[in-house]
Design a protein around this motif. Structure first.
Motif, short mmCIF file in Angstrom:
data_model
loop_
_atom_site.label_atom_id
_atom_site.label_comp_id
_atom_site.label_asym_id
_atom_site.label_seq_id
_atom_site.Cartn_x
_atom_site.Cartn_y
_atom_site.Cartn_z
N ILE A 90 0.87 -1.31 0.04
CA ILE A 90 -0.04 0.06 -0.26
C ILE A 90 0.78 1.32 -0.03
O ILE A 90 1.78 1.28 0.59
CB ILE A 90 -1.15 -0.09 1.19
N LYS A 91 0.50 2.27 -0.80
CA LYS A 91 1.43 3.40 -0.92
C LYS A 91 1.75 3.99 0.43
O LYS A 91 2.79 4.58 0.54
CB LYS A 91 0.50 4.36 -1.73
N ALA A 92 0.79 4.14 1.61
CA ALA A 92 1.12 4.61 2.68
C ALA A 92 2.30 4.07 3.26
O ALA A 92 2.93 4.71 4.18
CB ALA A 92 -0.55 4.72 3.33
N ASP A 93 2.49 2.86 3.15
CA ASP A 93 3.48 1.94 4.04
C ASP A 93 4.85 2.53 3.24
O ASP A 93 5.77 2.16 3.94
CB ASP A 93 3.37 0.55 3.59
N PHE A 94 4.91 3.15 2.06
CA PHE A 94 5.94 3.16 1.72
C PHE A 94 6.85 4.55 2.39
O PHE A 94 8.02 4.75 2.11
CB PHE A 94 6.07 3.62 0.10
N CYS A 95 5.99 5.41 2.92
CA CYS A 95 6.52 6.52 3.50
C CYS A 95 6.96 6.14 5.06
O CYS A 95 5.83 5.86 5.95
CB CYS A 95 5.61 7.78 3.52
N SER A 96 8.10 6.38 5.64
CA SER A 96 8.42 5.92 6.78
C SER A 96 9.17 7.13 7.42
O SER A 96 9.49 8.19 6.69
CB SER A 96 9.25 4.89 6.90
N ASP A 97 9.59 6.90 8.39
CA ASP A 97 10.45 8.25 9.45
C ASP A 97 11.77 8.54 8.80
O ASP A 97 12.13 9.64 8.58
CB ASP A 97 10.49 7.88 10.82
N THR A 98 12.40 7.36 8.18
CA THR A 98 13.63 7.54 7.75
C THR A 98 13.29 7.47 6.14
O THR A 98 12.73 6.68 5.47
CB THR A 98 14.39 6.27 7.87
N CYS A 99 14.07 8.46 5.54
CA CYS A 99 13.89 8.76 4.22
C CYS A 99 15.08 9.14 3.62
O CYS A 99 15.64 10.27 3.75
CB CYS A 99 12.62 9.59 3.67
N SER A 100 15.49 8.30 2.72
CA SER A 100 16.77 8.26 1.97
C SER A 100 16.53 8.14 0.42
O SER A 100 17.32 7.27 -0.27
CB SER A 100 17.90 7.68 2.56
N SER A 154 10.95 6.27 -2.06
CA SER A 154 10.90 4.91 -2.16
C SER A 154 9.46 4.53 -3.12
O SER A 154 9.20 3.84 -3.96
CB SER A 154 10.42 4.21 -0.56
N LEU A 155 8.41 5.59 -2.80
CA LEU A 155 7.29 5.34 -3.85
C LEU A 155 7.33 5.74 -5.10
O LEU A 155 7.20 4.89 -6.11
CB LEU A 155 6.11 6.16 -2.89
N LYS A 156 8.38 6.91 -5.50
CA LYS A 156 8.48 7.17 -6.77
C LYS A 156 9.42 6.02 -7.39
O LYS A 156 9.38 5.58 -8.46
CB LYS A 156 9.24 8.27 -6.95
N LEU A 157 10.58 5.60 -6.45
CA LEU A 157 11.29 4.46 -7.13
C LEU A 157 10.71 3.29 -7.57
O LEU A 157 11.01 2.78 -8.43
CB LEU A 157 12.48 4.35 -6.02
N LEU A 159 10.09 1.65 -11.21
CA LEU A 159 10.67 0.14 -11.48
C LEU A 159 9.29 -0.73 -12.17
O LEU A 159 9.64 -1.44 -12.77
CB LEU A 159 11.10 -0.62 -10.15
N SER A 160 8.02 -0.43 -11.33
CA SER A 160 6.91 -1.11 -11.98
C SER A 160 6.69 -0.70 -13.49
O SER A 160 6.26 -1.49 -14.11
CB SER A 160 5.62 -0.72 -10.95
N ALA A 161 6.97 0.37 -13.65
CA ALA A 161 6.70 1.01 -15.04
C ALA A 161 7.83 0.28 -16.09
O ALA A 161 7.34 -0.10 -17.14
CB ALA A 161 6.61 2.62 -15.20
N GLU A 162 9.08 0.14 -15.46
CA GLU A 162 9.91 -0.55 -16.30
C GLU A 162 9.57 -1.83 -16.80
O GLU A 162 9.94 -2.48 -17.73
CB GLU A 162 11.29 -0.45 -15.68
N ILE A 163 9.11 -2.70 -15.52
CA ILE A 163 8.58 -4.07 -15.51
C ILE A 163 7.59 -4.36 -16.53
O ILE A 163 7.53 -5.23 -17.28
CB ILE A 163 8.45 -4.86 -14.30
N ILE A 207 17.61 0.06 -6.52
CA ILE A 207 15.84 0.71 -5.63
C ILE A 207 15.80 -0.39 -4.49
O ILE A 207 15.38 0.13 -3.31
CB ILE A 207 14.97 0.44 -6.68
N GLN A 208 16.60 -1.44 -4.37
CA GLN A 208 16.40 -2.48 -3.10
C GLN A 208 17.28 -1.72 -2.12
O GLN A 208 16.89 -1.97 -1.03
CB GLN A 208 17.04 -3.81 -3.43
N ALA A 209 18.33 -1.44 -2.42
CA ALA A 209 19.47 -0.63 -1.55
C ALA A 209 18.58 0.45 -0.89
O ALA A 209 18.65 0.78 0.44
CB ALA A 209 20.51 -0.33 -2.18
#
Length: 87
Positions: free
Chosen positions: A25-35, A38-41, A45-49, A77-79
């Motif tokens: 779920i999109k909301a799960d991608f946003c967390s306190d730590t953000c580097s 993640s949602l855009k990445l 990746l989904s679009a590339e697949i 993206i996994q990193a």
């Protein structure tokens, strides 16, 4: 026998989908730590697949460079997802 590039691309797509949380779920991608967003990445990746699945269905044969590019992108993206504690 080694797989051809079409089979290798199918296998790579399956591995990416199995390894990364593509259906979270999109909301799960946003967390306190953000580097990195993640949602855009993961959306990118989904679009590339989806692009490669369409290409494969049209009979377009990927080359080794295409395989390497998708694999490298998925690793990066996994990193980021690991760094953001999402996987």
């Amino acid at each position: 026998m080694k797989p051809n590039t079409v089979d290798a691309m199918h296998d790579l797509i399956k591995e990416i989908q199995k390894t990364l949380p593509m259906d979270k779920i999109k909301a799960d991608f946003c967390s306190d730590t953000c580097s990195g967003c993640s949602l855009k990445l993961i959306t990118f990746l989904s679009a590339e697949i989806e692009h490669w699945q369409f290409q494969l269905n049209q009979g377009i044969i990927p080359n080794f460079s295409d395989l390497k590019k998708l694999a490298k992108m998925a690793k990066k993206i996994q990193a980021v997802l690991l760094k953001n504690h999402l996987i």
